[in-house]
Scaffold this motif. Structure first.
Motif, PDB file in Angstrom:
ATOM      1  N   UNK A  58      -5.954   0.246 -12.163  1.00  0.00           N
ATOM      2  CA  UNK A  58      -5.985   1.085 -10.969  1.00  0.00           C
ATOM      3  C   UNK A  58      -7.389   1.082 -10.367  1.00  0.00           C
ATOM      4  N   UNK A  61      -8.128  -2.738  -8.990  1.00  0.00           N
ATOM      5  CA  UNK A  61      -7.317  -3.157  -7.841  1.00  0.00           C
ATOM      6  C   UNK A  61      -8.038  -2.862  -6.532  1.00  0.00           C
ATOM      7  N   UNK A  68      -6.011 -13.156  -8.410  1.00  0.00           N
ATOM      8  CA  UNK A  68      -4.558 -13.091  -8.585  1.00  0.00           C
ATOM      9  C   UNK A  68      -3.913 -14.438  -8.875  1.00  0.00           C
ATOM     10  N   UNK A 194      -5.741  -7.565 -15.958  1.00  0.00           N
ATOM     11  CA  UNK A 194      -4.475  -7.748 -15.242  1.00  0.00           C
ATOM     12  C   UNK A 194      -3.492  -8.506 -16.134  1.00  0.00           C
TER      13      UNK A 194
ATOM     14  N   UNK B  41     -10.812 -17.028   3.773  1.00  0.00           N
ATOM     15  CA  UNK B  41      -9.787 -16.149   4.314  1.00  0.00           C
ATOM     16  C   UNK B  41     -10.220 -15.618   5.673  1.00  0.00           C
ATOM     17  N   UNK B  49      -5.059  -8.081   2.325  1.00  0.00           N
ATOM     18  CA  UNK B  49      -5.192  -8.083   0.867  1.00  0.00           C
ATOM     19  C   UNK B  49      -5.707  -6.731   0.392  1.00  0.00           C
ATOM     20  N   UNK B  50      -6.668  -6.194   1.125  1.00  0.00           N
ATOM     21  CA  UNK B  50      -7.201  -4.869   0.812  1.00  0.00           C
ATOM     22  C   UNK B  50      -6.083  -3.824   0.791  1.00  0.00           C
ATOM     23  N   UNK B  53      -3.901  -4.272  -2.221  1.00  0.00           N
ATOM     24  CA  UNK B  53      -4.572  -3.799  -3.425  1.00  0.00           C
ATOM     25  C   UNK B  53      -4.540  -2.279  -3.499  1.00  0.00           C
ATOM     26  N   UNK B  56      -1.121  -1.357  -4.667  1.00  0.00           N
ATOM     27  CA  UNK B  56      -0.958  -1.611  -6.097  1.00  0.00           C
ATOM     28  C   UNK B  56      -1.690  -0.531  -6.891  1.00  0.00           C
ATOM     29  N   UNK B  57      -2.878  -0.191  -6.413  1.00  0.00           N
ATOM     30  CA  UNK B  57      -3.680   0.857  -7.032  1.00  0.00           C
ATOM     31  C   UNK B  57      -2.888   2.163  -7.127  1.00  0.00           C
ATOM     32  N   UNK B  60       0.111   1.896  -9.573  1.00  0.00           N
ATOM     33  CA  UNK B  60      -0.292   1.988 -10.978  1.00  0.00           C
ATOM     34  C   UNK B  60      -0.521   3.437 -11.373  1.00  0.00           C
ATOM     35  N   UNK B 122       2.431  -4.758 -10.719  1.00  0.00           N
ATOM     36  CA  UNK B 122       1.328  -5.596 -10.263  1.00  0.00           C
ATOM     37  C   UNK B 122       1.809  -7.011  -9.974  1.00  0.00           C
ATOM     38  N   UNK B 126       1.591  -9.030  -6.408  1.00  0.00           N
ATOM     39  CA  UNK B 126       1.118 -10.400  -6.188  1.00  0.00           C
ATOM     40  C   UNK B 126       2.170 -11.219  -5.459  1.00  0.00           C
ATOM     41  N   UNK B 129       2.068 -10.510  -1.914  1.00  0.00           N
ATOM     42  CA  UNK B 129       0.866 -11.123  -1.323  1.00  0.00           C
ATOM     43  C   UNK B 129       1.104 -12.616  -1.039  1.00  0.00           C
ATOM     44  N   UNK B 130       1.651 -13.330  -2.041  1.00  0.00           N
ATOM     45  CA  UNK B 130       1.840 -14.767  -1.882  1.00  0.00           C
ATOM     46  C   UNK B 130       2.880 -15.072  -0.805  1.00  0.00           C
ATOM     47  N   UNK B 133       1.445 -14.633   2.579  1.00  0.00           N
ATOM     48  CA  UNK B 133       0.563 -15.731   2.987  1.00  0.00           C
ATOM     49  C   UNK B 133       1.327 -17.043   3.124  1.00  0.00           C
TER      50      UNK B 133
END
Lengths: 266, 158
Positions: A58, A61, A68, A194, B41, B49-50, B53, B56-57, B60, B122, B126, B129-130, B133
């Motif tokens: 956490x 991230x 990743x 991770x 990028x 991406x930020x 993240x 995800x943060x 979690x 998580x 990802x 994200x992939x 993109x």
């Protein structure tokens, strides 16, 4: 129950201070002092590994330190390793597991002596190049990956040990990435964290389904480790004290003897 | 002095060559991976991406908090109703039944399962994200990891 909780607290705090996962301490403590069967101790430990990985994740991230793509590529090897390791752990005799654990403790005690002070120079290599912003300097660090196949092999072994013995395996993955593959240390730690959570989840599913998770042991330990890690982080992050490290190494060696004794006694 | 400048360059080119060979090898082994584009990028990609993240943060933290609350709830339930704590987790199927009857075992098992499932969030992060993109190669790698997780489910006999 309170005894287990306090063992969790202790392990979480010490682990956070020294920057090692709790598994290598937890399993000897649970089996030697509380007489918990080793397979129950392993499944308890793997749950704690997941909990600490998620808690630390956490934090990482938001900082965007995790690579990743690299994590995902290496994950295919660690989860495959954890899958086979988890199945093996269920099948083989507890004595053999205890003996194997003893060897890993000795390995960890000696590998701790030379923790990497400097990373291998990080630079773009054209393989999985990525960048992050160094939180200290505010500079953008760009780096690429070296020795990917060797890293895949090491990842499989790390995943295998994780599934088999209930440890996180950061002790293998962090040096592997920072020394061998050219990943900066900070990014190695975040990426390893991770990977550890997902690898541990793979074998945890097997342990869960096979009924090796004992809530009376696992829950107080996990809660204790989570709380202990918070305390440990507040107490002073990674203590670089040489003295503390030496004491810890000695403890690991004593634990190794304890595990060998358990293996022999049966 | 000139040597000092030259040497890292030579090292770098040799390293790049080594890495290129490594990738060639891996391509043959997995047939999946190619050297991805090294273009930096774009501003927007970094921003997205930020955001991911950040998501995800939060996921979690929510996963951890939720499983902790459920575990503590189960412990409290067992203390209040004086039902002994179970020595084993229940099977996947029995959890819902346990929750309905209000047995501590159901809550404790659910809490543990949630804890195990949290890292999987998580992977899903990802994967998003992939796909975002249009990086299909790595989306595939991520799906492969999910498949291995699924295999462990089967191996457990669950």
């Amino acid at each position: 129950m309170l005894v287990i909780l306090s063992i969790g607290l202790l392990v979480g705090a010490v682990g956070a201070m020294l920057g090692v996962g709790g598994g290598i301490l937890l399993i000897p403590l649970l089996t030697a002092f509380l007489g918990v069967p080793i397979k129950t101790a392993i499944s308890t430990s793997i749950l704690c590994v997941i909990a600490t990985s998620s808690a630390a994740g956490a934090v990482y991230a938001v900082r965007s330190l995790t690579h990743n793509r690299l994590a995902m590529v290496l994950e295919t090897a660690t989860t495959a390793g954890a899958l086979t390791g988890g199945i093996t752990a269920v099948l083989i005799s507890p004595n053999l597991l205890a003996a194997l654990f003893g060897f890993v403790l000795i390995f960890v005690a000696f590998s701790m002596r030379k923790l990497p002070k400097e990373d291998r120079k990080s630079e773009p290599t054209g393989v999985l190049d990525t960048s992050y912003i160094d939180p200290r300097t505010g500079e953008t660090v760009t780096y690429g990956i070296r020795c990917l196949p060797a890293g895949m092999g090491a990842s499989f072994i790390a995943g295998n040990l994780s599934g088999l013995l209930g440890i996180g395996g950061g002790i293998i993955k962090v040096p592997m990435m920072s020394l061998l593959m050219g990943v900066p240390l900070r990014a190695s730690i975040a990426t390893s964290n991770f990977m550890i959570g997902i690898t541990a989840a793979t074998s945890a599913i097997i342990y869960y389904a096979r009924g090796y998770i004992d809530p009376t042991v696992a829950i107080p330990t996990a809660l204790g480790v989570l709380l202990g890690a918070q305390i440990g982080t507040r107490l002073g992050g990674r203590l670089r004290s040489q003295r503390l490290k030496q004491i810890f190494q000695l403890v690991l060696l004593v634990f190794a003897v304890v595990m060998f004794y358990q293996a022999w006694r049966g | 002095m000139t040597e000092g400048i030259k040497r890292p360059d030579m090292d770098a080119s040799r390293e790049t060559q080594e890495s290129a060979e490594s990738v060639q090898f891996l391509k043959e082994v997995l047939g999946l991976l190619k050297t991805p584009e090294t273009a930096p990028e774009t501003e927007q990609e970094i921003k997205s991406r930020r955001r991911l993240n950040e998501l995800v943060h939060r996921a979690l933290i929510v996963g951890l908090a939720l499983s902790t609350v459920i575990l503590l709830g189960g412990l409290t339930l067992s203390a209040v109703t004086r039902q002994p704590l179970p020595g084993r987790v229940t099977g996947f199927g029995q959890i819902v039944a346990g929750l309905k009857t209000g047995s501590p075992a159901g809550f404790l098992s659910l809490g543990i399962l949630l804890l195990i499932a949290t890292p999987i969030l998580r992977i899903l992060g990802s994967l998003i994200e992939f796909i975002g993109k249009r990086d299909w190669r790595y989306a595939l790698v991520t799906i492969l990891v999910l498949l291995i997780l699924g295999a462990s489910f089967i191996a457990g006999g669950g």
